[in-house]
Design a protein around this motif. Structure first.
Motif, mmCIF file in Angstrom:
data_model
loop_
_atom_site.group_PDB
_atom_site.id
_atom_site.type_symbol
_atom_site.label_atom_id
_atom_site.label_comp_id
_atom_site.label_asym_id
_atom_site.label_seq_id
_atom_site.Cartn_x
_atom_site.Cartn_y
_atom_site.Cartn_z
ATOM 1 N N ALA A 174 0.872 -1.179 0.000
ATOM 2 C CA ALA A 174 0.000 0.000 0.000
ATOM 3 C C ALA A 174 0.903 1.221 0.000
ATOM 4 O O ALA A 174 1.770 1.362 0.868
ATOM 5 C CB ALA A 174 -0.921 0.009 1.210
ATOM 6 N N VAL A 175 0.716 2.088 -0.982
ATOM 7 C CA VAL A 175 1.585 3.248 -1.167
ATOM 8 C C VAL A 175 0.837 4.507 -0.724
ATOM 9 O O VAL A 175 -0.257 4.791 -1.223
ATOM 10 C CB VAL A 175 2.003 3.380 -2.642
ATOM 11 C CG1 VAL A 175 2.898 4.601 -2.836
ATOM 12 C CG2 VAL A 175 2.709 2.117 -3.113
ATOM 13 N N PRO A 176 1.391 5.271 0.224
ATOM 14 C CA PRO A 176 0.735 6.524 0.625
ATOM 15 C C PRO A 176 0.842 7.550 -0.501
ATOM 16 O O PRO A 176 1.932 7.804 -1.032
ATOM 17 C CB PRO A 176 1.536 6.967 1.855
ATOM 18 C CG PRO A 176 2.870 6.335 1.688
ATOM 19 C CD PRO A 176 2.646 5.043 0.964
ATOM 20 N N ILE A 177 -0.286 8.120 -0.892
ATOM 21 C CA ILE A 177 -0.300 9.056 -2.010
ATOM 22 C C ILE A 177 -1.163 10.270 -1.680
ATOM 23 O O ILE A 177 -1.970 10.253 -0.746
ATOM 24 C CB ILE A 177 -0.849 8.410 -3.305
ATOM 25 C CG1 ILE A 177 -2.344 8.045 -3.145
ATOM 26 C CG2 ILE A 177 -0.025 7.220 -3.733
ATOM 27 C CD1 ILE A 177 -3.034 7.701 -4.440
ATOM 28 N N ASP A 178 -0.968 11.314 -2.455
ATOM 29 C CA ASP A 178 -1.915 12.417 -2.561
ATOM 30 C C ASP A 178 -2.637 12.255 -3.882
ATOM 31 O O ASP A 178 -1.998 12.204 -4.947
ATOM 32 C CB ASP A 178 -1.193 13.763 -2.532
ATOM 33 C CG ASP A 178 -0.906 14.245 -1.119
ATOM 34 O OD1 ASP A 178 -1.504 13.695 -0.183
ATOM 35 O OD2 ASP A 178 -0.086 15.163 -0.964
ATOM 36 N N LEU A 179 -3.973 12.129 -3.825
ATOM 37 C CA LEU A 179 -4.783 12.042 -5.038
ATOM 38 C C LEU A 179 -5.352 13.420 -5.328
ATOM 39 O O LEU A 179 -6.008 14.031 -4.475
ATOM 40 C CB LEU A 179 -5.916 11.033 -4.874
ATOM 41 C CG LEU A 179 -6.769 10.814 -6.131
ATOM 42 C CD1 LEU A 179 -5.975 10.049 -7.186
ATOM 43 C CD2 LEU A 179 -8.044 10.052 -5.801
ATOM 44 N N LEU A 180 -5.105 13.904 -6.529
ATOM 45 C CA LEU A 180 -5.589 15.219 -6.938
ATOM 46 C C LEU A 180 -6.611 15.047 -8.050
ATOM 47 O O LEU A 180 -6.303 14.512 -9.116
ATOM 48 C CB LEU A 180 -4.431 16.090 -7.423
ATOM 49 C CG LEU A 180 -4.797 17.482 -7.951
ATOM 50 C CD1 LEU A 180 -5.434 18.322 -6.851
ATOM 51 C CD2 LEU A 180 -3.566 18.177 -8.504
ATOM 52 N N ALA A 181 -7.851 15.462 -7.772
ATOM 53 C CA ALA A 181 -8.928 15.393 -8.768
ATOM 54 C C ALA A 181 -9.520 16.789 -8.944
ATOM 55 O O ALA A 181 -9.905 17.431 -7.967
ATOM 56 C CB ALA A 181 -10.014 14.411 -8.322
ATOM 57 N N THR A 182 -9.594 17.259 -10.186
ATOM 58 C CA THR A 182 -10.174 18.557 -10.502
ATOM 59 C C THR A 182 -11.223 18.374 -11.592
ATOM 60 O O THR A 182 -10.960 17.740 -12.621
ATOM 61 C CB THR A 182 -9.105 19.549 -10.977
ATOM 62 O OG1 THR A 182 -8.093 19.671 -9.986
ATOM 63 C CG2 THR A 182 -9.712 20.920 -11.237
ATOM 64 N N ILE A 183 -12.428 18.909 -11.327
ATOM 65 C CA ILE A 183 -13.546 18.777 -12.261
ATOM 66 C C ILE A 183 -14.070 20.167 -12.601
ATOM 67 O O ILE A 183 -14.235 21.015 -11.723
ATOM 68 C CB ILE A 183 -14.685 17.930 -11.657
ATOM 69 C CG1 ILE A 183 -14.176 16.551 -11.244
ATOM 70 C CG2 ILE A 183 -15.841 17.794 -12.635
ATOM 71 C CD1 ILE A 183 -15.210 15.718 -10.525
ATOM 72 N N GLU A 184 -14.346 20.379 -13.877
ATOM 73 C CA GLU A 184 -15.003 21.601 -14.314
ATOM 74 C C GLU A 184 -16.415 21.252 -14.771
ATOM 75 O O GLU A 184 -16.599 20.393 -15.633
ATOM 76 C CB GLU A 184 -14.227 22.265 -15.453
ATOM 77 C CG GLU A 184 -12.866 22.799 -15.018
ATOM 78 C CD GLU A 184 -12.115 23.485 -16.140
ATOM 79 O OE1 GLU A 184 -12.622 23.473 -17.284
ATOM 80 O OE2 GLU A 184 -11.026 24.024 -15.877
ATOM 81 N N ALA A 185 -17.407 21.911 -14.163
ATOM 82 C CA ALA A 185 -18.808 21.640 -14.492
ATOM 83 C C ALA A 185 -19.580 22.948 -14.505
ATOM 84 O O ALA A 185 -19.542 23.706 -13.520
ATOM 85 C CB ALA A 185 -19.429 20.664 -13.485
ATOM 86 N N ASN A 186 -20.253 23.193 -15.601
ATOM 87 C CA ASN A 186 -21.121 24.363 -15.712
ATOM 88 C C ASN A 186 -20.382 25.668 -15.379
ATOM 89 O O ASN A 186 -20.915 26.564 -14.740
ATOM 90 C CB ASN A 186 -22.343 24.204 -14.803
ATOM 91 C CG ASN A 186 -23.527 25.039 -15.297
ATOM 92 O OD1 ASN A 186 -23.739 25.152 -16.504
ATOM 93 N ND2 ASN A 186 -24.272 25.617 -14.385
#
Length: 351
Positions: free
Chosen positions: A195-207
């Motif tokens: 198990a690898v410790p990570i930072d997950l970065l999610a960016t969504i553009e909506a409307n």
């Protein structure tokens, strides 16, 4: 006589380095690169952002005198009036993409141990992915002019907004290397789980609005297989991860005069052109990711590995001693001659 003296001198010089080197073993370092066209990421996303505000028709006495007017209730009234509403912007769906990136791995098949470090994966590989977006809106009864229509309060009305676009979806390892154990799985093959410790970065553009953009820390579980085949080392990985993040938005996102063409309810078949205003003070983002990755592993061999077998041992020492005093194999410091300086380098790399 001279040969005997030279051998004795070499042996005398090598002895302290040799026994010190035997005390350490480091495995082989590999740069692991994802084979993008043979790998896939399947992602399922649910973004929910509550909002509230008002809307009104796009009528303007000067610039749009034939535009839509909004009025409260079923009948009567005059002018162009704001109508209050509450709503939830929802972007929900799945997509599959080909990732890029890689990580560093140290593999020691003698001790059956490994480490993983410097993991960085771009799940989108620079190509935005889309999911469907809907505005679930609740409002009080109102009617319009141009067109003449009634919009009764009927609970929640879903309004399709088109697509919401993922512009970023990346994983970056945090902290030091993660260690684990290799399990033999047949000739030249080993399995592992980590198990690898990570930072997950999610960016969504909506409307027209941007959501996410804040790294979320968690552990990415990975199950893998390392296969050694001649000069090639192939690493396959599978894994799943999920998170649910609620993010306050301070200051709130605000918007005004956001144009929307609303299909009429009574009678159906017309279009009321409305301008929305409102604010969003929080958003919830739930994400699950499934990995199926194939990667090439390129060995980062130490300088003393003269025969390229991944370890520095007696075979490499024999090559160096056989070229002693020449410019042949074993000139590890590139000074044009194989001598004690090169021997020190080789013994410092001893596996």
């Amino acid at each position: 006589m001279h040969s005997s003296l030279r051998a004795a001198a070499i042996t005398s010089l090598a002895a302290p380095f040799f026994f010190a080197a035997l005390a350490s073993a480091a495995g082989v370092n590999y740069d692991v690169s994802i084979i993008s066209n043979q790998s896939s990421i399947e992602s399922t996303t649910n973004l929910a952002a509550p909002l509230a505000g008002t809307f009104m028709g796009d009528y303007d006495a000067v610039t749009n005198p034939t535009g839509t007017k909004t009025l409260p209730g079923f009948f009567g009234g005059s002018g162009n009036n704001p109508i209050g509403y509450s709503a939830s912007l929802v972007a929900d769906g799945s997509f599959t993409s080909a990732p890029t990136g890689g990580f560093a791995m140290n593999i020691d098949t003698r001790t059956l141990t490994f480490t993983v470090s410097e993991l960085g994966i771009d799940f989108l590989a620079g190509a935005p992915a889309s999911i469907d977006a809907i505005l679930n809106i609740t409002y009080s009864t109102f009617h319009t002019q141009n067109p003449n229509a009634i919009f009764p309060s009927i609970g929640t009305l879903p309004l399709p907004l088109g697509s919401a676009n993922f512009t970023e979806l990346t994983a970056t390892q945090t902290g030091p290397a993660v260690a684990g154990v290799l399990i033999p799985a047949g000739k030249n093959s080993y399995t592992f789980v980590t198990a690898v410790p990570i930072d997950l970065l999610a960016t969504i553009e909506a409307n027209g609005q941007t959501f996410g953009g804040t790294p979320v820390p968690f552990a990415l579980p990975l199950a893998g297989t390392v296969t050694f085949g001649g000069e090639n080392v192939v690493i396959s990985l599978t894994g799943t991860a999920a998170f649910d993040q609620k993010q306050p938005i301070d200051p709130p996102l605000t918007f005004t005069d956001l144009a929307f063409a609303l299909p009429t309810v009574l009678p159906p078949g017309g279009i009321a052109n409305l301008l929305f205003g409102g604010s969003i003070s929080s958003a919830s983002l739930a994400q699950s990711i499934s990995l199926d990755i194939l990667a090439d592993a390129a060995a980062q061999l130490p300088p003393g590995d003269l025969n390229g077998d991944g370890v520095v041992n007696a075979r490499d020492l024999a090559i160096l001693l056989g070229a002693w005093g020449t410019s042949g194999p074993g000139d590890l410091n590139n000074d044009g001659i194989v001598n004690a300086a090169d021997l020190a380098i080789l013994l410092g790399d001893w596996s």
